[in-house]
Design a protein around this motif. Structure first.
Motif, PDB file in Angstrom:
ATOM      1  N   ALA A 219       1.245  -1.363   0.110  1.00 13.19           N
ATOM      2  CA  ALA A 219      -0.329  -0.043  -0.041  1.00 13.19           C
ATOM      3  C   ALA A 219       0.887   1.636  -0.090  1.00 13.19           C
ATOM      4  O   ALA A 219       0.490   2.270  -0.511  1.00 13.19           O
ATOM      5  N   PHE A 220       2.145   1.027   0.961  1.00 13.59           N
ATOM      6  CA  PHE A 220       2.736   1.709   0.844  1.00 13.59           C
ATOM      7  C   PHE A 220       3.579   2.823  -0.299  1.00 13.59           C
ATOM      8  O   PHE A 220       3.777   3.870  -0.889  1.00 13.59           O
ATOM      9  N   VAL A 221       3.233   2.407  -2.044  1.00 17.59           N
ATOM     10  CA  VAL A 221       4.151   1.966  -2.659  1.00 17.59           C
ATOM     11  C   VAL A 221       3.294   3.533  -3.218  1.00 17.59           C
ATOM     12  O   VAL A 221       3.659   4.441  -4.059  1.00 17.59           O
ATOM     13  N   PHE A 224      -0.026   8.858  -1.455  1.00 21.35           N
ATOM     14  CA  PHE A 224      -1.128   9.351  -1.224  1.00 21.35           C
ATOM     15  C   PHE A 224      -1.433   8.209  -0.097  1.00 21.35           C
ATOM     16  O   PHE A 224      -1.853   8.515   1.083  1.00 21.35           O
ATOM     17  N   VAL A 225      -1.280   7.184  -0.282  1.00 23.57           N
ATOM     18  CA  VAL A 225      -2.108   6.171   0.704  1.00 23.57           C
ATOM     19  C   VAL A 225      -1.490   5.726   1.814  1.00 23.57           C
ATOM     20  O   VAL A 225      -1.943   5.737   3.169  1.00 23.57           O
ATOM     21  N   ALA A 226      -0.434   6.006   1.794  1.00 24.63           N
ATOM     22  CA  ALA A 226       0.608   5.975   2.374  1.00 24.63           C
ATOM     23  C   ALA A 226       0.695   7.123   4.286  1.00 24.63           C
ATOM     24  O   ALA A 226       0.162   6.523   5.007  1.00 24.63           O
ATOM     25  N   VAL A 227       1.061   8.396   3.629  1.00 26.19           N
ATOM     26  CA  VAL A 227       0.127   9.577   4.655  1.00 26.19           C
ATOM     27  C   VAL A 227      -1.158   8.925   5.691  1.00 26.19           C
ATOM     28  O   VAL A 227      -1.529   8.512   6.375  1.00 26.19           O
ATOM     29  N   PHE A 228      -2.366   8.624   4.631  1.00 28.33           N
ATOM     30  CA  PHE A 228      -3.589   8.246   4.981  1.00 28.33           C
ATOM     31  C   PHE A 228      -3.891   7.212   5.925  1.00 28.33           C
ATOM     32  O   PHE A 228      -3.972   6.599   6.985  1.00 28.33           O
ATOM     33  N   LEU A 229      -3.120   5.858   6.123  1.00 28.78           N
ATOM     34  CA  LEU A 229      -2.339   4.470   6.441  1.00 28.78           C
ATOM     35  C   LEU A 229      -2.307   4.761   7.408  1.00 28.78           C
ATOM     36  O   LEU A 229      -1.557   4.118   8.758  1.00 28.78           O
ATOM     37  N   MET A 230      -0.332   6.189   7.818  1.00 31.20           N
ATOM     38  CA  MET A 230       0.666   5.721   8.785  1.00 31.20           C
ATOM     39  C   MET A 230      -0.247   6.461  10.435  1.00 31.20           C
ATOM     40  O   MET A 230       0.005   5.101  11.309  1.00 31.20           O
ATOM     41  N   PRO A 231      -1.308   7.152  10.358  1.00 27.77           N
ATOM     42  CA  PRO A 231      -2.230   6.089  11.713  1.00 27.77           C
ATOM     43  C   PRO A 231      -2.739   5.099  11.939  1.00 27.77           C
ATOM     44  O   PRO A 231      -1.969   5.177  13.035  1.00 27.77           O
ATOM     45  N   GLY A 232      -3.213   4.622  11.426  1.00 30.68           N
ATOM     46  CA  GLY A 232      -4.306   3.590  11.403  1.00 30.68           C
ATOM     47  C   GLY A 232      -2.669   2.318  11.540  1.00 30.68           C
ATOM     48  O   GLY A 232      -2.766   1.187  12.907  1.00 30.68           O
ATOM     49  N   ALA A 233      -1.849   3.200  11.553  1.00 29.47           N
ATOM     50  CA  ALA A 233      -0.931   1.668  11.519  1.00 29.47           C
ATOM     51  C   ALA A 233      -0.132   1.536  12.311  1.00 29.47           C
ATOM     52  O   ALA A 233       0.299   0.824  13.285  1.00 29.47           O
TER      53      ALA A 233
END
Length: 275
Positions: A219-221, A224-233
Motif C-alpha cells: 500500500a505504501f508504494v 498518498f495511501v501511505a499518508v492516510f494509513l500511517m495513523p492506523g498503522a
C-alpha cells in the motif's frame, strides 16, 4: 498461516481504531504529509536527472553501439528509480515517525490506555529530546540494515527472469519486516525495549510480522495511501507490540478479534525483555 492472518488483523484493527477516534487520525496525518512533500520532491528530481546520473556513472559504455548503449543505460535508470522507490518506502516510516514523534507517542499511548485492562499506558520516563535522540539513533540502525538489503536486491535484480519476478516479491517481504520494526518501535521504546531485543522478538514471529507489514508495504508504494494509513498503522503496531510482549488486552474499543492475542514471545520486566 495463522500468524499471517493475525498480523493482518492488527493492521485492520489499527485502521478501525483511528476511524473511531477522528481527532487522533487528523493529527496523525500531519507528519506523513510533511514527509510526502519531501520525498516527492526527491523522486521527481531523480526522474528528471536520473538518466544523467547513470550516464555519468557508466563512462565505460560511451563507445557502445546502438541500441545496446540506450538499452543498457535505460535499464539502469529504471532499476535506479525502482531502488530509490524501495528505499523511499522503507525509510518513509522512519522519517515520518521521527518528524511526528510527539504525535505518534500520544496516539500509541491512547491505544494502550484504551485496550489495557487497567486503563494505563507504559511510560519511558525520558524527556522528549532524549526520546528523539534514541528514536533517531535506532532509525539510522534500521535504515542501514534496510539499505544493505536494498543493495543486495538491486544486485540480484540483474539476474534474468529471477530479478524481475522473485526479487520484487522478496523485496516487499523485506520492506514489510522493516516497516513493522519501525512502527512497533513507538510502543516498544516507551517500554524501554532496545532495538536489538525488538529485532529478536520480530524475527521469532516472522509470519506475524509479514502479515502486518507486507500488505502495508504494498500500500505504501502509493504515496498518498501511505499518508492516510500511517495513523492506523501506528495504532495497529501498538496492538501487535502488546501481543509480542505478552501483555493482556482488555475489552476496549481496540479489542482484539483475532485468535492467539497476548501470546507473544516475551514480556517486559524491569525495563528489559525476558523470555
Amino acid at each position: 498461516m495463522h500468524d499471517l492472518r493475525v498480523g493482518f488483523s492488527y493492521l485492520v484493527q489499527g485502521q478501525r481504531w483511528v476511524a473511531r477516534h477522528g481527532k487522533q487520525f487528523g493529527v496523525g496525518l500531519i507528519p506523513g504529509l510533511i514527509t510526502l512533500v519531501l520525498y516527492l520532491g526527491a523522486l521527481v528530481a531523480l526522474a528528471l536527472w536520473g538518466s544523467d546520473l547513470v550516464t555519468w556513472a557508466t563512462p565505460f559504455a560511451d563507445d557502445w553501439d546502438s541500441p545496446w548503449l540506450g538499452l543498457f543505460r535505460g535499464f539502469l535508470t529504471v532499476v535506479l528509480f525502482a531502488l530509490a522507490l524501495l528505499l523511499a518506502v522503507v525509510t518513509f516510516t522512519a522519517v515520518t515517525l521521527l518528524i511526528g514523534q510527539p504525535f505518534y507517542e500520544k496516539l500509541s499511548e491512547s491505544v494502550d490506555r484504551d485496550v489495557s485492562p487497567d486503563g494505563t499506558a507504559p511510560e519511558s520516563g525520558l524527556s522528549l529530546w532524549r526520546e528523539l535522540v534514541i528514536s533517531g539513533r535506532d532509525s539510522l540502525r534500521i535504515v542501514f540494515r534496510a539499505a544493505a538489503w536494498g543493495v543486495l536486491l538491486f544486485a540480484l535484480g540483474f539476474i534474468p527472469f529471477v530479478g524481475q519476478t522473485v526479487v520484487p516479491v522478496i523485496g516487499f517481504f523485506v520492506t514489510g519486516f522493516f516497516l513493522t520494526e519501525e512502527l512497533t518501535s513507538v510502543a516498544m521504546q516507551r517500554r524501554r525495549v532496545e532495538v536489538r531485543d525488538r529485532l529478536r522478538l520480530l524475527r521469532a514471529r516472522k509470519t506475524l510480522v509479514w502479515g502486518f507489514g507486507t500488505p502495508l508495504a504494498l500500500a505504501f508504494v502509493v504515496p498518498f495511501v501511505a499518508v492516510f494509513l500511517m495513523p492506523g498503522a501506528v495504532a495497529g503496531a501498538t496492538l501487535m507490540a502488546r501481543d509480542l510482549l505478552g501483555e493482556q488486552t482488555g475489552d476496549g474499543d481496540g479489542e482484539d478479534e483475532s485468535e492467539g492475542h497476548g501470546q507473544g514471545q516475551g514480556q517486559v520486566r524491569g525495563g528489559s525483555v525476558t523470555w
